[in-house]
Motif scaffolding. Structure first.
Motif, PDB file in Angstrom:
ATOM      1  N   LEU A  68      -4.360 -28.846  64.720  1.00 62.75           N
ATOM      2  CA  LEU A  68      -4.805 -28.158  63.507  1.00 62.75           C
ATOM      3  C   LEU A  68      -5.297 -26.756  63.874  1.00 62.75           C
ATOM      4  O   LEU A  68      -6.229 -26.602  64.652  1.00 62.75           O
ATOM      5  CB  LEU A  68      -5.939 -28.951  62.839  1.00 62.75           C
ATOM      6  CG  LEU A  68      -5.728 -30.467  62.704  1.00 62.75           C
ATOM      7  CD1 LEU A  68      -6.899 -31.108  61.971  1.00 62.75           C
ATOM      8  CD2 LEU A  68      -4.406 -30.796  62.027  1.00 62.75           C
ATOM      9  N   CYS A  72      -8.716 -26.523  59.500  1.00 65.54           N
ATOM     10  CA  CYS A  72      -8.707 -27.983  59.485  1.00 65.54           C
ATOM     11  C   CYS A  72      -8.885 -28.414  58.034  1.00 65.54           C
ATOM     12  O   CYS A  72      -9.754 -27.903  57.334  1.00 65.54           O
ATOM     13  CB  CYS A  72      -9.843 -28.534  60.326  1.00 65.54           C
ATOM     14  SG  CYS A  72      -9.849 -27.974  62.044  1.00 65.54           S
ATOM     15  N   HIS A  92      -4.155 -27.867  57.028  1.00 65.16           N
ATOM     16  CA  HIS A  92      -4.209 -27.953  58.497  1.00 65.16           C
ATOM     17  C   HIS A  92      -3.542 -26.775  59.214  1.00 65.16           C
ATOM     18  O   HIS A  92      -3.412 -26.785  60.441  1.00 65.16           O
ATOM     19  CB  HIS A  92      -3.597 -29.257  59.008  1.00 65.16           C
ATOM     20  CG  HIS A  92      -4.329 -30.497  58.571  1.00 65.16           C
ATOM     21  ND1 HIS A  92      -5.705 -30.563  58.516  1.00 65.16           N
ATOM     22  CD2 HIS A  92      -3.874 -31.725  58.191  1.00 65.16           C
ATOM     23  CE1 HIS A  92      -6.061 -31.789  58.115  1.00 65.16           C
ATOM     24  NE2 HIS A  92      -4.985 -32.502  57.906  1.00 65.16           N
ATOM     25  N   TRP A 258     -13.057 -31.798  64.581  1.00 65.65           N
ATOM     26  CA  TRP A 258     -12.783 -30.485  63.986  1.00 65.65           C
ATOM     27  C   TRP A 258     -13.931 -29.546  64.363  1.00 65.65           C
ATOM     28  O   TRP A 258     -15.078 -29.970  64.446  1.00 65.65           O
ATOM     29  CB  TRP A 258     -12.741 -30.550  62.455  1.00 65.65           C
ATOM     30  CG  TRP A 258     -11.659 -31.350  61.829  1.00 65.65           C
ATOM     31  CD1 TRP A 258     -10.715 -32.140  62.439  1.00 65.65           C
ATOM     32  CD2 TRP A 258     -11.405 -31.469  60.418  1.00 65.65           C
ATOM     33  NE1 TRP A 258      -9.904 -32.733  61.505  1.00 65.65           N
ATOM     34  CE2 TRP A 258     -10.302 -32.345  60.248  1.00 65.65           C
ATOM     35  CE3 TRP A 258     -12.006 -30.925  59.289  1.00 65.65           C
ATOM     36  CZ2 TRP A 258      -9.783 -32.678  58.998  1.00 65.65           C
ATOM     37  CZ3 TRP A 258     -11.494 -31.252  58.037  1.00 65.65           C
ATOM     38  CH2 TRP A 258     -10.390 -32.115  57.897  1.00 65.65           C
TER      39      TRP A 258
END
Length: 291
Positions: A68, A72, A92, A258
């Protein structure tokens, strides 16, 4: 030799990293978004892969470890504003859809493959920055390390978030036990907040839970049905959000580190801003132990 890297031409050129001593194998497909498609340890498949979607270059891959970047999650209406200009960027980002290039292979002390993605005319239309991404997959024993180096070649600061979206194979989700370093999560579909007590209701059609703030830089999932445990750890200098996602009737669950939550490019929440000419190094590790 204990460690080896081979390549073969399938639908896409595929690199296979092996650790013979651990009976561990990793498959990477650079031109399909630099993705890891398979990880096998002692004959046990660790990842889920939807082979049908993977074979169709027009569909995003569901399975393995999609990358990603530069966002994200998704943006409202897939748009963001930079310097007064509106840009469209799909969920993404684009790194998982573009071909990456192998720049380095190492088979001493580990099997290691470095892949690179650089900005081009396609990326600049949706993200007006010049960048260099280098992701290195390191296989050793039952461990997979993913080293990430992001460089800003623009004349201005570059805002971004980066993350991984691994799909883990599961047969019986009711046999999963979670250790996640957070006491609450946001349901990313309803935007409501919920206390987390250690498990999920798998009767729902979909679970999309974003955990933050995080109190530690590791998480684990024990799969009692398959007799294995996943240990995830990450660089908490940058990784601030942890996502759990699954769909009813599908043999996968996703646990995703993330650096920032959804829509960070608009809100600025945990958004990384890299100065011109600067590089940032970060990492995520995965390890499997058998029960």
């Amino acid at each position: 030799m204990v460690f080896a890297i081979a390549s073969s031409q399938q639908q896409y050129k595929t690199y296979t990293l092996t650790d013979k001593a651990a009976d561990s194998l990793l498959e990477v497909v650079p031109e399909r978004g630099g993705i890891v498609t398979r990880w096998s340890i002692q004959g046990q498949e660790i990842f889920y892969l939807d082979a049908e979607r993977f074979a169709n270059p027009h569909l995003s891959v569901r399975g393995g470890i999609p990358i990603l970047f530069p966002i994200c999650g998704n943006l409202p209406d897939n748009t963001y504003t930079h310097n007064g200009q509106h840009y469209t960027l799909k969920q993404h980002g684009f790194a998982r859809d573009l071909p990456w290039e192998v720049t380095e292979q190492v088979t001493q002390d580990q099997a290691s493959l470095m892949l690179v993605l650089e900005s081009n005319d396609t990326t600049r239309t949706v993200y007006p920055f010049d960048f260099h991404l280098a992701f290195t997959y390191q296989l050793q024993g039952n461990q997979l390390a993913i080293l990430q180096r992001i460089t800003n070649h623009s004349a201005i600061a570059m805002p971004f978030s980066v993350g991984l979206h691994p799909y883990f194979l599961v047969r019986d989700k009711t046999q999963l036990q979670f250790t996640i370093p957070a006491t609450e999560y946001q349901d990313q579909r309803t935007k409501t907040h919920h206390a987390f007590t250690g498990n999920f209701d798998f009767g729902q059609d979909e679970i999309d839970a974003a955990f933050r703030p995080l109190s530690a830089a590791n998480a684990s999932v024990c799969d009692r049905d398959r007799g294995l445990q996943l240990h995830l750890s990450w660089d908490d200098t940058y990784y601030k959000t942890f996502v759990f996602w699954t769909q009813k009737g599908k043999d996968f669950y996703c646990v995703e580190p993330w650096t920032a939550p959804r829509n960070a490019l608009n809100t600025g929440t945990d958004l990384i801003s890299l100065e011109p000419g600067a590089s940032l190094n970060t990492w995520v590790n995965m390890e499997i132990t058998f029960l």
